[in-house]
Design a protein around this motif. Structure first.
Motif, PDB file in Angstrom:
ATOM      1  N   MET A  58     -49.261  25.970 -61.883  1.00 61.75           N
ATOM      2  CA  MET A  58     -48.316  24.970 -61.369  1.00 61.75           C
ATOM      3  C   MET A  58     -47.151  25.659 -60.647  1.00 61.75           C
ATOM      4  N   GLN A  59     -46.821  25.133 -59.487  1.00 59.39           N
ATOM      5  CA  GLN A  59     -45.728  25.713 -58.719  1.00 59.39           C
ATOM      6  C   GLN A  59     -44.379  25.181 -59.223  1.00 59.39           C
ATOM      7  N   ARG A  60     -43.345  25.673 -58.609  1.00 59.28           N
ATOM      8  CA  ARG A  60     -41.980  25.363 -59.007  1.00 59.28           C
ATOM      9  C   ARG A  60     -41.394  24.222 -58.155  1.00 59.28           C
ATOM     10  N   VAL A  61     -40.563  23.391 -58.776  1.00 58.18           N
ATOM     11  CA  VAL A  61     -39.850  22.333 -58.044  1.00 58.18           C
ATOM     12  C   VAL A  61     -38.346  22.615 -58.097  1.00 58.18           C
ATOM     13  N   THR A  62     -37.707  22.588 -56.949  1.00 56.30           N
ATOM     14  CA  THR A  62     -36.245  22.644 -56.874  1.00 56.30           C
ATOM     15  C   THR A  62     -35.764  21.332 -56.262  1.00 56.30           C
ATOM     16  N   VAL A  63     -34.645  20.830 -56.770  1.00 55.87           N
ATOM     17  CA  VAL A  63     -34.064  19.608 -56.207  1.00 55.87           C
ATOM     18  C   VAL A  63     -32.822  19.962 -55.399  1.00 55.87           C
ATOM     19  N   LEU A  64     -32.709  19.368 -54.223  1.00 57.59           N
ATOM     20  CA  LEU A  64     -31.502  19.493 -53.410  1.00 57.59           C
ATOM     21  C   LEU A  64     -30.838  18.125 -53.335  1.00 57.59           C
ATOM     22  N   ARG A  65     -29.623  18.035 -53.898  1.00 63.63           N
ATOM     23  CA  ARG A  65     -28.883  16.787 -53.901  1.00 63.63           C
ATOM     24  C   ARG A  65     -27.812  16.867 -52.811  1.00 63.63           C
ATOM     25  N   LEU A  66     -27.891  15.988 -51.831  1.00 57.98           N
ATOM     26  CA  LEU A  66     -27.007  16.053 -50.661  1.00 57.98           C
ATOM     27  C   LEU A  66     -25.708  15.276 -50.862  1.00 57.98           C
ATOM     28  N   GLY A  67     -24.641  15.786 -50.259  1.00 56.54           N
ATOM     29  CA  GLY A  67     -23.432  15.007 -50.044  1.00 56.54           C
ATOM     30  C   GLY A  67     -22.719  14.523 -51.304  1.00 56.54           C
ATOM     31  N   HIS A  68     -22.681  15.358 -52.353  1.00 56.28           N
ATOM     32  CA  HIS A  68     -21.989  14.965 -53.586  1.00 56.28           C
ATOM     33  C   HIS A  68     -20.499  14.739 -53.337  1.00 56.28           C
ATOM     34  N   ARG A  69     -19.993  13.621 -53.862  1.00 54.58           N
ATOM     35  CA  ARG A  69     -18.558  13.334 -53.814  1.00 54.58           C
ATOM     36  C   ARG A  69     -18.051  13.263 -55.249  1.00 54.58           C
ATOM     37  N   ILE A  70     -17.059  14.081 -55.572  1.00 58.31           N
ATOM     38  CA  ILE A  70     -16.608  14.222 -56.964  1.00 58.31           C
ATOM     39  C   ILE A  70     -16.266  12.870 -57.570  1.00 58.31           C
ATOM     40  N   LYS A  71     -15.452  12.115 -56.856  1.00 57.20           N
ATOM     41  CA  LYS A  71     -14.933  10.893 -57.446  1.00 57.20           C
ATOM     42  C   LYS A  71     -16.030   9.844 -57.627  1.00 57.20           C
ATOM     43  N   ARG A  72     -16.836   9.678 -56.612  1.00 60.75           N
ATOM     44  CA  ARG A  72     -17.780   8.575 -56.599  1.00 60.75           C
ATOM     45  C   ARG A  72     -19.129   8.913 -57.231  1.00 60.75           C
ATOM     46  N   ASP A  73     -19.552  10.173 -57.124  1.00 56.68           N
ATOM     47  CA  ASP A  73     -20.941  10.493 -57.474  1.00 56.68           C
ATOM     48  C   ASP A  73     -21.119  11.276 -58.766  1.00 56.68           C
ATOM     49  N   GLN A  74     -20.023  11.573 -59.471  1.00 51.05           N
ATOM     50  CA  GLN A  74     -20.175  12.530 -60.573  1.00 51.05           C
ATOM     51  C   GLN A  74     -21.221  12.089 -61.601  1.00 51.05           C
ATOM     52  N   GLY A  96     -38.829  18.837 -66.066  1.00 48.69           N
ATOM     53  CA  GLY A  96     -39.413  20.150 -65.809  1.00 48.69           C
ATOM     54  C   GLY A  96     -38.950  20.891 -64.569  1.00 48.69           C
ATOM     55  N   VAL A  97     -38.001  20.319 -63.841  1.00 45.70           N
ATOM     56  CA  VAL A  97     -37.450  21.027 -62.682  1.00 45.70           C
ATOM     57  C   VAL A  97     -36.635  22.220 -63.189  1.00 45.70           C
ATOM     58  N   GLU A  98     -36.661  23.334 -62.431  1.00 44.54           N
ATOM     59  CA  GLU A  98     -35.950  24.529 -62.895  1.00 44.54           C
ATOM     60  C   GLU A  98     -34.557  24.676 -62.319  1.00 44.54           C
ATOM     61  N   GLU A  99     -34.345  24.079 -61.145  1.00 43.95           N
ATOM     62  CA  GLU A  99     -33.038  24.262 -60.509  1.00 43.95           C
ATOM     63  C   GLU A  99     -32.661  23.079 -59.645  1.00 43.95           C
ATOM     64  N   ILE A 100     -31.365  22.743 -59.669  1.00 43.21           N
ATOM     65  CA  ILE A 100     -30.829  21.780 -58.717  1.00 43.21           C
ATOM     66  C   ILE A 100     -29.687  22.442 -57.956  1.00 43.21           C
ATOM     67  N   VAL A 101     -29.678  22.211 -56.653  1.00 46.53           N
ATOM     68  CA  VAL A 101     -28.596  22.680 -55.797  1.00 46.53           C
ATOM     69  C   VAL A 101     -27.935  21.431 -55.233  1.00 46.53           C
ATOM     70  N   PHE A 102     -26.607  21.380 -55.260  1.00 40.87           N
ATOM     71  CA  PHE A 102     -25.962  20.226 -54.636  1.00 40.87           C
ATOM     72  C   PHE A 102     -25.023  20.678 -53.532  1.00 40.87           C
ATOM     73  N   THR A 103     -24.936  19.830 -52.487  1.00 36.95           N
ATOM     74  CA  THR A 103     -24.005  20.080 -51.393  1.00 36.95           C
ATOM     75  C   THR A 103     -22.962  18.964 -51.391  1.00 36.95           C
ATOM     76  N   GLY A 104     -22.058  18.998 -50.423  1.00 38.21           N
ATOM     77  CA  GLY A 104     -20.961  18.022 -50.407  1.00 38.21           C
ATOM     78  C   GLY A 104     -19.744  18.693 -51.006  1.00 38.21           C
TER      79      GLY A 104
END
Lengths: 178, 178
Positions: free
Chosen positions: B1-17, B31-39
């Motif tokens: 089984m391969q690896r899954v990474t999640v990329l979460r776009l455009g995080h806003r501290i106040k609204r999206d926490q 079972g995801v190993e890593e999440i990266v967030f931007t914003g």
């Protein structure tokens, strides 16, 4: 197929508005007909969900109740099967057949917490069900529960009288107004 | 089984926490190993997820990046298959086999929005995938995508070095410290 109603416990306007919105929209997208929420009455939540229904179609209803006891007791008196989604419950794959069996002839009331779920809820539920026994999200728990309960056809809901429908495309955006 | 990474776009501290927290915890539980967030960089988000990992075990990682372009371009150069979850995409059941086929030999980068998803994302993704083409929740979309991608075994993740494990019970609460 019987009917599913969702009961969302202990809504707090300030902290839960977006999460409860996601719970409600997920319920709607996966064929639930009604969500009832307790905790704080929240007219903004209600009107924002109603706006989605008006635009995107279907008959989904949202309403507030000041008494989860009443909602559960009414459901029980109608013979509904009460499922409480909680990370402390039995694992979904191990109890899914039993739930499906009940769902053949009984409507379901699916309860999702809530900051602090009263101990009585665990007792009033016909079954407490966990999705992985790990902390995550009532939104994910409800989505996975409905998907496994209903099967692949969960993705084929009809939403009559929609003002907007999307023409699915692997390239992305192609929304169209009716 | 391969690896899954999640990329979460455009995080806003106040609204999206809370929503981003639910996205991250759902990814971890399934079972995801890593999440990266931007914003917006959000140290409270990072430390709250790290506290969950410390308590509940496993190797899940969360990190911030100021450039989704860089994350996607790195993933592409490693041969990863890029899936963008969006209500405008092709319906999951119709493209699931194709995604599974790619997942046999390639790692996945799964992108979830974000308030306003840049048009470029739709183009950079190998495939845009919708769960129902109805508005609902990035938390539900990610949960359903991972469940259908991985199958029933998605519920059987291992979380080594947990300080807390739950003993599943249909009657509810029975947590136990290790």
């Amino acid at each position: 197929m019987q009917r599913v109603t969702v009961l969302r416990l202990g809504h707090r306007i300030k902290r839960d508005q977006r999460i409860t919105t996601h719970v409600a929209l997920t319920a709607r997208a996966l064929g639930v007909e009604e969500i009832v929420f307790t905790g704080e009455k929240d007219d903004i939540l209600i009107s924002s969900i109603n706006r989605v229904v008006e635009k995107w179609g279907g008959k989904f209803k949202i309403r507030y109740s000041n008494s989860w006891k009443e909602i559960i007791s009414n459901a029980k008196s109608q013979g509904d099967y009460i499922v409480h989604l909680t990370m402390y419950g039995a694992n979904l794959p191990e109890v899914l057949d039993e739930i499906k069996e009940n769902f053949k002839r009984r409507n379901l009331l699916v309860i999702v917490g809530g900051a602090k779920v009263p101990a009585e809820i665990y007792r009033l539920a016909d079954i407490n069900v966990a999705i992985t026994n790990q902390p995550h999200s009532e939104v994910a728990a409800l989505a996975l529960f409905l998907r496994d309960l209903i099967g692949n056809s969960v993705y084929n809901q009809k939403f009559p009288d929609a003002k907007i429908t999307i023409h699915p495309s692997r390239a992305g955006k192609a929304a169209k107004k009716n």
